[in-house]
Design an enzyme around this catalytic site. Structure first.
Site, short mmCIF file in Angstrom:
data_model
loop_
_atom_site.label_atom_id
_atom_site.label_comp_id
_atom_site.label_asym_id
_atom_site.label_seq_id
_atom_site.Cartn_x
_atom_site.Cartn_y
_atom_site.Cartn_z
N SER A 263 -6.65 -8.47 8.98
CA SER A 263 -7.98 -8.98 8.95
C SER A 263 -8.16 -9.81 7.75
CB SER A 263 -8.93 -8.04 9.04
OG SER A 263 -8.78 -7.21 7.96
N HIS B 81 0.93 -0.98 -0.09
CA HIS B 81 0.02 0.06 0.04
C HIS B 81 0.94 1.24 -0.06
CE1 HIS B 81 -3.39 -2.56 1.86
NE2 HIS B 81 -3.17 -2.82 0.74
N CYS C 37 3.50 12.93 -7.44
CA CYS C 37 2.82 13.88 -8.26
C CYS C 37 1.74 13.00 -9.08
CB CYS C 37 3.63 14.80 -8.99
SG CYS C 37 2.48 15.62 -10.35
#
Ligand code: ZN
Length: 241
Positions: free
Chosen positions: A183, A108, A116
């Protein structure tokens, strides 16, 4: 033996960074926040961007320090057992604990860089936050004037193909897949467990709450990560030694 580890927010809660989907999670307590932080809203709404820069400035990761769970995974690497460390976290605590950057696959992205959205220029987050502190509410790219964002994956954004590829390779080429503090409800991270099992790996799930993959795991650990992970790593090292 080679171990691929997948970590989620649960490994960083001992470092003072709240998780998302646990009982005290960010999204559990404020489901509407999840709706706000989509890539479409971010690109369309200057106010969402202004609030996002403040959120980045105030993020718990700046003051956080690695904990015993992070340290245990450094030991696993030093023992030569770590194939890869795939993380859903953006806090860089694995690297700060001493895990080799080359072993860490950040699914992530990272909070500590800015990208940018027009030209792809990457800048350290600290530099952009200095501009926010100096009064810019939504600092544009210094090169092209484009909208900038933390180099993280927002809701509605795809994972980077090369990063996902590396994670899949790591899941498919280990003897043990260890899912810690996640999870296992967010794809494609959760699917890595299935990939590992299909490739013949054993699965261990270490998470306070039940996960959809518990039934497929050779072992499910509910004890606090800060104690359970160092104990498990010691077991693995002893078994390999
Ligand atoms: Zn630019």
């Amino acid at each position: 033996m080679s171990v691929t580890v997948l970590t989620g927010a649960g490994i960083s809660t001992d470092s003072g960074i709240p998780d998302f989907r646990g009982p005290q999670g960010v999204w559990t307590k404020d489901p509407a926040a999840q709706e706000l932080y989509t890539i479409d809203n971010y690109m369309a709404d200057a106010d969402v961007r202004r609030r996002s820069w403040i959120g980045r400035r105030d993020h718990a990761a700046w003051a956080a320090r690695p904990n015993a769970g992070h340290a245990a995974l450094v030991e696993l690497e030093r023992a030569g057992l770590l194939r890869a460390l795939v993380t859903q976290n953006i806090d860089e605590l694995h690297q700060r604990a001493g895990s080799s950057p080359g072993k860490v696959i950040e699914l992530h992205g990272t909070l500590f860089h800015v990208v940018c959205m027009s030209c792809g220029q990457r800048t350290p987050m600290r530099e952009v936050l200095d501009r926010v502190a100096a009064g810019e509410e939504d600092p544009p790219c210094p090169d092209c004037g484009g909208i900038q964002k933390a180099d993280t994956i927002s809701f509605g954004q795809s994972l980077r193909p090369l990063v996902l590829h590396a994670a899949l390779q790591a899941a498919r080429s280990c003897d043990l897949f260890l899912a810690v503090g996640t999870s296992l409800t967010v794809q494609p991270a959760a699917g890595l467990c299935g990939e590992a099992i299909d490739a013949g790996a054993r699965l261990i799930v270490m998470n306070a709450q039940p996960t959809p993959y518990d039934d497929y795991a050779g072992e499910v650990v509910r004890e606090p990560i800060g104690q359970a992970l160092p104990a498990l790593v010691k077991e693995l090292i002893d078994a390999a030694g």
